[in-house]
Design an enzyme around this catalytic site. Structure first.
Site, short mmCIF file in Angstrom:
data_model
loop_
_atom_site.label_atom_id
_atom_site.label_comp_id
_atom_site.label_asym_id
_atom_site.label_seq_id
_atom_site.Cartn_x
_atom_site.Cartn_y
_atom_site.Cartn_z
N CYS A 49 45.39 55.72 -91.21
CA CYS A 49 44.48 55.20 -90.54
C CYS A 49 44.00 55.90 -89.27
CB CYS A 49 44.76 53.66 -90.16
SG CYS A 49 43.47 52.55 -89.43
N GLU A 104 46.28 50.47 -95.97
CA GLU A 104 47.44 50.56 -95.05
C GLU A 104 48.42 49.42 -95.14
OE1 GLU A 104 48.32 51.15 -90.20
OE2 GLU A 104 46.14 50.94 -90.94
N LYS A 122 53.12 57.00 -90.12
CA LYS A 122 51.79 56.93 -89.50
C LYS A 122 52.09 57.72 -88.17
CE LYS A 122 48.06 54.09 -87.86
NZ LYS A 122 47.63 52.66 -87.94
#
Length: 754
Positions: free
Chosen positions: A194, A67, A138
């Protein structure tokens, strides 16, 4: 630009069916963690490219970085600063330009500004051959405990159709994009970031239902005690439930340790199995590089119909998934030497040969696309040579190499067999002393030995005396004193009732009545001669069961049923209940070893069991003249090691012979490579070349098809292994008169014999 190594690699792959993993349903993937230069995107871009050039040389198809890998994750408020965002944008463009000469599909992390510049998205950027294939924002931003991401980033779950600034242009982002790779059948890539995997309904779950087979997770994830195992639990669960591959790369060295620490964990799961992982807390670059079996993923989804049922249940939600641009991993290119921009030292590429169904299928799709668009597209490029598979592959897929796992499997297999027989005996009055008795023929060989110790344990569980087991040995014309003695010693050692019935007089009379030459004293040892003995034994056993109020316990195993190596009807094909029918030949010896090691029986019994393990597998039906080698089953039908290998991949995976042969060569081509199961004798460790593999795979295929009629009439028996059973009421349904033509044609066409 291509190196001489690249050209040679493509030349090898053009002519050798086993040169490239990509011709056999695999894709090589890399989960990478690397030292980050915090807040220095230009330096990080160069570090990415150093790694990517190496991954290119290793023929990696997908490379996944952590990330925010171009900036570092632990930037806090710096991530909102214009200089940082300008530099991050330029770093993406640097990698984008350099990617034109790199094979991998690159998945890296960067903060990107929205078109209106008032928002920043935490993005996974997918790059290949100078193109942006997709930008995944994300979706779930943690803002709890140590996390403050909503302070800096805009959530991406509702960002479909939004645009971000990239190189003075606007690029669309999507939380619902899937990349399809045309020349790697089965490869569809989805990216989440994530925290996305930590929520109850992760984006990857819907993506898998929408068709994604490979999930990439770019993670920042700081480390605390126990979190590494939690990550693996989440990824393993996602890959198992989604029948997908899950590639995970976490941030590590170089991230700020002001308040947190980082371990740089990387791993890859496939359908719940860990394919590989790297060391944690590394200094320098670490990569988990493994080969993902796309055929396995597709086959599991095809077989597990509830996967598609779940897709239908969520069909409305899945409409949001929009396919990103399709790409091709290897081309198309105008010419075989297209990676080389000079005319100097060009090596002429050989004419590619048509290899395998996958390349043919990919070319057919490519041609159809060309026809649909009206554009004449160049031919697909031959995949490069890749070297051996980078994944664990068992020589014995039914027998784990890991001793602890093998012991667990043996414990479960033995107790499944015992539990099955106990339940059957209880149902028919065998749950009390004097009730229904197990009747079993013992030969001193592996199968009947194991069946007998299953019977012994079943009687213990039922609280009955083992003397109520009726064990009979029935010597024929080729029975040796060694096996006959083992049968008697074992029966008496466990406390079973034991008798000998000589079948030779009755068999001779039957052969004489039939007009068979042996009945008149001629040494004619044909299939009739063998089957009269096998049938006579079971004729006696069934009548003995009638006489004594018992049931015949079958001893034949899964491997024999696959090959049809059993006498149909009143022969070893039939019984009242089969305890071994779910256990392959290659596992039975390990089950017996496990029983010895567990001390389930006394020392005298264990000694006899060891003697049985040292005996060559033989039907003992044809007499042997002095000085001649005794009849050997494997001399007749081939090595059980290769047959069980083929059986597993056909029955459990649904693979065709081309892929089975490739995997067999990877597993069995070198006796010194890889691991062997615990307890496997050194003298028995050998290799098989491609000619042997092709020959015995042909034998297996012919026998498997021609003997389905025997499997269509099997008695009851418990399923033991996840690898499958051959019961017509269970895992395997097949018409008895199906033709093997297509399978044999594939062997002839796609399996090398040299």
């Amino acid at each position: 630009m291509t190196s001489a190594t690249d050209t040679a690699g493509h030349a090898a792959a053009a002519t050798d069916p086993h040169a490239s993993i990509y011709d056999h349903g695999f894709v090589r993937v890399a989960a990478v963690t690397l030292p980050v230069a915090l807040a220095d995107p230009a330096a990080n871009a160069e570090r990415h490219l150093e790694v990517l050039r190496d991954l290119h040389d290793q023929q990696v198809g997908i490379a996944v970085f952590p990330e925010l890998s171009l900036t570092g994750y632990s930037l806090d408020d710096l991530v909102l600063q214009e200089p940082l965002l300008d530099a991050a944008e330029q770093a993406v463009l640097t990698v984008l330009e350099a990617s034109e000469e790199l094979m991998p599909i690159i998945v890296l992390g960067a903060p990107l500004r929205a078109k209106d510049r008032s928002r920043v998205f935490n993005c996974g950027v997918v790059i290949h051959r100078g193109q942006i294939l997709g930008i995944a924002p994300k979706q779930n931003l943690p803002t709890y405990r140590e996390f403050y991401e909503r302070r800096w980033f805009a959530p991406g779950d509702d960002a479909a159709g939004e645009e971000v600034i990239l190189g003075g242009q606007f690029a669309q982002i999507s939380p619902h994009g899937i990349i399809r790779v045309e020349d790697v059948p089965g490869l569809s890539l989805f990216v989440e970031v994530c925290e996305d995997m930590w929520v109850p309904v992760p984006p990857s779950a819907e993506a898998a239902l929408a068709g994604a087979t490979v999930i990439a997770n770019l993670s920042g994830s700081p480390i605390t005690i126990g979190r590494a195992e939690d990550r693996k639990l989440m990824a393993r669960s996602a890959s198992a439930r989604g029948q997908a591959a899950y590639i995970y790369a976490a941030a590590g060295e170089g991230e700020s340790t002001t308040d947190l620490a980082w371990d740089g964990q990387t791993f890859v799961y496939e359908c719940g199995d860990l394919l590989g992982e790297s060391e944690r807390f590394p200094t320098g670059v670490r990569s988990t590089i493994v080969d993902v079996d796309l055929d396995r993923i597709v086959a599991e989804r095809r077989r597990q119909n509830t996967f598609d049922d779940n897709r239908r249940t969520h069909a409305a939600s899945l409409e949001k998934f929009d396919g990103w641009e399709e790409t091709t991993l290897f081309g198309p290119w105008d010419a075989p030497d297209c990676w080389d921009d000079s005319d100097e030292d060009d090596e002429e590429m050989p004419e590619p040969i048509l290899l395998g169904g996958r390349r043919r299928a990919a070319q057919a799709r490519h041609d159809a696309r060309s026809a649909a668009t009206g554009a004449e597209l160049p031919a697909l490029r031959t995949p490069p040579a890749t070297g051996p598979l980078r994944r664990h592959h068992d020589r014995f897929p039914f027998v784990p190499d890991d001793p602890a796992r093998l012991a667990q499997d043996c414990y479960e297999a033995y107790n499944i067999q015992v539990a099955g027989l106990v339940r059957r005996l209880k149902q028919i009055g065998g749950d009390m002393p004097g009730g229904t008795r197990p009747v079993i023929g013992v030969s001193g060989g592996l199968d009947s030995t194991h069946a007998l110790i299953v019977c012994a344990r079943a009687m213990d569980v039922l609280g009955r005396d083992r003397s109520e087991i009726l064990a009979f040995t029935m010597p024929g014309f080729a029975t040796t004193e060694h096996t006959r003695s083992n049968a008697e010693l074992l029966s008496r050692a466990i406390g079973a009732s034991f008798e000998t019935i000589d079948i030779r007089p009755a068999s001779t009379q039957m052969l004489k009545d039939m007009g068979h030459p042996f009945g008149e004293g001629e040494p004619v040892y044909d299939v009739t001669f063998e089957n009269v003995q096998a049938g006579m034994r079971y004729d006696y056993l069934f009548r003995l069961a009638n006489h004594h109020g018992g049931i015949v316990v079958g001893t034949g195993d899964l491997s024999e049923l696959a090959l049809g190596w059993c006498t149909y009807g009143v022969g070893d094909h039939m019984s009242h209940y089969g305890v071994n029918a779910g256990v392959p030949k290659t596992l039975i010896q390990h089950l017996i070893r496990w029983v010895i090691s567990e001390g389930i029986f006394d020392a005298a019994t264990a000694e006899v069991l060891r003697a049985v393990l040292d005996t060559e597998i033989s039907p003992e039906l044809i007499p042997t003249a002095p000085g001649q080698k005794a009849q050997s089953t494997e001399d007749s039908i081939g090595p059980y090691a290769l047959h069980d290998f083929a059986l597993y991949h056909l029955l459990r995976r649904g693979y065709g012979p081309g892929k089975i042969a490739y995997l067999a060569h990877q597993a069995w081509g070198d006796a010194e490579a890889g691991e062997w199961p615990a307890g496997y004798a050194e003298d028995d460790r050998r290799a098989y070349d491609r000619g042997e593999i092709k020959h015995w795979l042909t034998v297996f295929t012919r026998r498997f098809f021609s003997n389905q009629f025997k499997r269509s009439a099997l008695p009851n028996a418990p399923k033991v292994l996840a690898g499958g059973s051959l019961s017509p009421r269970g895992d395997w349904r097949m018409p008895s008169d199906a033709a093997s033509t297509a399978w044999l044609a594939e062997i002839e066409r796609d399996v090398p014999g040299d």
